[in-house]
Motif scaffolding. Structure first.
Motif, PDB file in Angstrom:
ATOM      1  N   ASN A 284       2.577   8.379  -8.658  1.00 40.60           N
ATOM      2  CA  ASN A 284       2.000   7.254  -9.395  1.00 40.60           C
ATOM      3  C   ASN A 284       1.588   6.117  -8.465  1.00 40.60           C
ATOM      4  O   ASN A 284       2.225   5.874  -7.447  1.00 40.60           O
ATOM      5  N   SER A 285       0.535   5.416  -8.834  1.00 43.06           N
ATOM      6  CA  SER A 285       0.067   4.216  -8.111  1.00 43.06           C
ATOM      7  C   SER A 285      -0.127   4.460  -6.621  1.00 43.06           C
ATOM      8  O   SER A 285       0.381   3.726  -5.782  1.00 43.06           O
ATOM      9  N   VAL A 286      -0.886   5.474  -6.297  1.00 45.42           N
ATOM     10  CA  VAL A 286      -1.116   5.867  -4.910  1.00 45.42           C
ATOM     11  C   VAL A 286      -2.398   5.232  -4.391  1.00 45.42           C
ATOM     12  O   VAL A 286      -3.421   5.228  -5.063  1.00 45.42           O
TER      13      VAL A 286
ATOM     14  N   ARG B 147       8.394  16.239  -8.565  1.00 42.77           N
ATOM     15  CA  ARG B 147       7.574  15.562  -7.557  1.00 42.77           C
ATOM     16  C   ARG B 147       6.568  14.617  -8.193  1.00 42.77           C
ATOM     17  O   ARG B 147       6.155  13.639  -7.575  1.00 42.77           O
ATOM     18  N   ALA B 148       6.162  14.872  -9.410  1.00 45.61           N
ATOM     19  CA  ALA B 148       5.134  14.059 -10.073  1.00 45.61           C
ATOM     20  C   ALA B 148       5.519  12.581 -10.138  1.00 45.61           C
ATOM     21  O   ALA B 148       4.641  11.719 -10.135  1.00 45.61           O
ATOM     22  N   VAL B 149       6.809  12.261 -10.161  1.00 50.30           N
ATOM     23  CA  VAL B 149       7.228  10.856 -10.220  1.00 50.30           C
ATOM     24  C   VAL B 149       6.823  10.091  -8.966  1.00 50.30           C
ATOM     25  O   VAL B 149       6.684   8.878  -8.993  1.00 50.30           O
ATOM     26  N   PHE B 150       6.612  10.799  -7.862  1.00 52.44           N
ATOM     27  CA  PHE B 150       6.214  10.141  -6.615  1.00 52.44           C
ATOM     28  C   PHE B 150       4.709   9.865  -6.563  1.00 52.44           C
ATOM     29  O   PHE B 150       4.250   9.121  -5.714  1.00 52.44           O
TER      30      PHE B 150
ATOM     31  N   VAL C 231       0.863  -1.170   0.000  1.00 48.87           N
ATOM     32  CA  VAL C 231       0.000   0.000   0.000  1.00 48.87           C
ATOM     33  C   VAL C 231       0.907   1.229   0.000  1.00 48.87           C
ATOM     34  O   VAL C 231       1.784   1.356   0.848  1.00 48.87           O
ATOM     35  N   LYS C 232       0.681   2.114  -0.960  1.00 47.81           N
ATOM     36  CA  LYS C 232       1.494   3.328  -1.066  1.00 47.81           C
ATOM     37  C   LYS C 232       0.652   4.522  -0.619  1.00 47.81           C
ATOM     38  O   LYS C 232      -0.392   4.807  -1.180  1.00 47.81           O
ATOM     39  N   VAL C 233       1.153   5.219   0.406  1.00 48.09           N
ATOM     40  CA  VAL C 233       0.462   6.385   0.945  1.00 48.09           C
ATOM     41  C   VAL C 233       1.397   7.587   0.868  1.00 48.09           C
ATOM     42  O   VAL C 233       2.516   7.546   1.399  1.00 48.09           O
ATOM     43  N   LEU C 234       0.945   8.650   0.191  1.00 51.35           N
ATOM     44  CA  LEU C 234       1.723   9.883   0.124  1.00 51.35           C
ATOM     45  C   LEU C 234       1.464  10.704   1.378  1.00 51.35           C
ATOM     46  O   LEU C 234       0.339  10.758   1.878  1.00 51.35           O
TER      47      LEU C 234
END
Length: 196
Positions: free
Chosen positions: A86-88, A81-84, A7-10
């Motif tokens: 993805n797939s959130v 920052r946009a590269v971070f 799970v990816k959480v910004l």
């Protein structure tokens, strides 16, 4: 051991609002003694059992992506920052309750992360210019966390809490205000999302 779901959480917000301290507390269950500025992005991990002890139990590998909070005026900062983004699977928006600008900038952070940013980088989008319908159909869960509540004078706390309630409504987000500072060494319970 069963396979772990990722799970990816910004974790987004302006510099100095407490993102790194929050991430460290969530992942390490301890206070970050001497936080420093995050350059680019820092990723910390927490293994979390969901519905522990029930037939629906599942273990998740939660990656908390602490994105550096430079507002910047160059479009290169935003595109970097946009590269971070993805797939959130979720976004935690962090703001300093003692700093109205950090709260206002959450509109820009959220629009940028969800690729709906139509305003130039560095422009503060106030809720007067904000269309709350932009998040009505948002499939990514948002959590709004206000920090430094303990630094607000007693006679101003009600006003600040009212303002943050409107913020969470704008984002269609859950809201948490950390009632005491991270220096309190109390543990943030990630399962129930409350500060005990």
């Amino acid at each position: 051991m069963a396979s772990l779901d990722r799970v990816k959480v910004l974790v987004l917000g302006d510099s100095g609002v407490g993102k790194s301290s929050l991430v460290h507390l969530l992942c390490q269950n301890q206070v970050l003694g001497n936080p420093s500025w995050t350059v680019g992005c820092s990723v910390d991990v927490r293994v979390q059992d969901y519905k522990e002890g029930t037939p629906e139990e599942k273990t998740y590998y939660i990656e908390l992506w602490d994105v550096g909070g430079s507002v910047g005026s160059a479009s290169s900062i935003k595109s970097t920052r946009a590269v971070f983004y993805n797939s959130v699977n979720g976004i935690i928006l962090v703001h300093d309750l003692t700093n109205k600008k950090s709260s206002q900038n959450l509109y820009r952070w959220s629009l940028e992360a969800l690729n709906k940013d139509s305003s130039p980088t560095g422009v503060i989008v106030s809720n007067g210019d904000y269309d709350r319908e932009q998040f009505a159909e948002n499939p990514v869960p948002l959590l709004l966390i206000g920090t430094k509540f303990d630094q607000i004078p007693e006679n101003k706390r009600s006003e600040v809490l009212t303002r943050t309630a409107f913020l969470s409504e704008d984002f269609n987000a859950e809201e948490i205000n950390l009632m005491t500072g991270f220096t309190d060494r109390k543990r943030f319970n990630f399962k129930s999302l409350h500060y005990d």
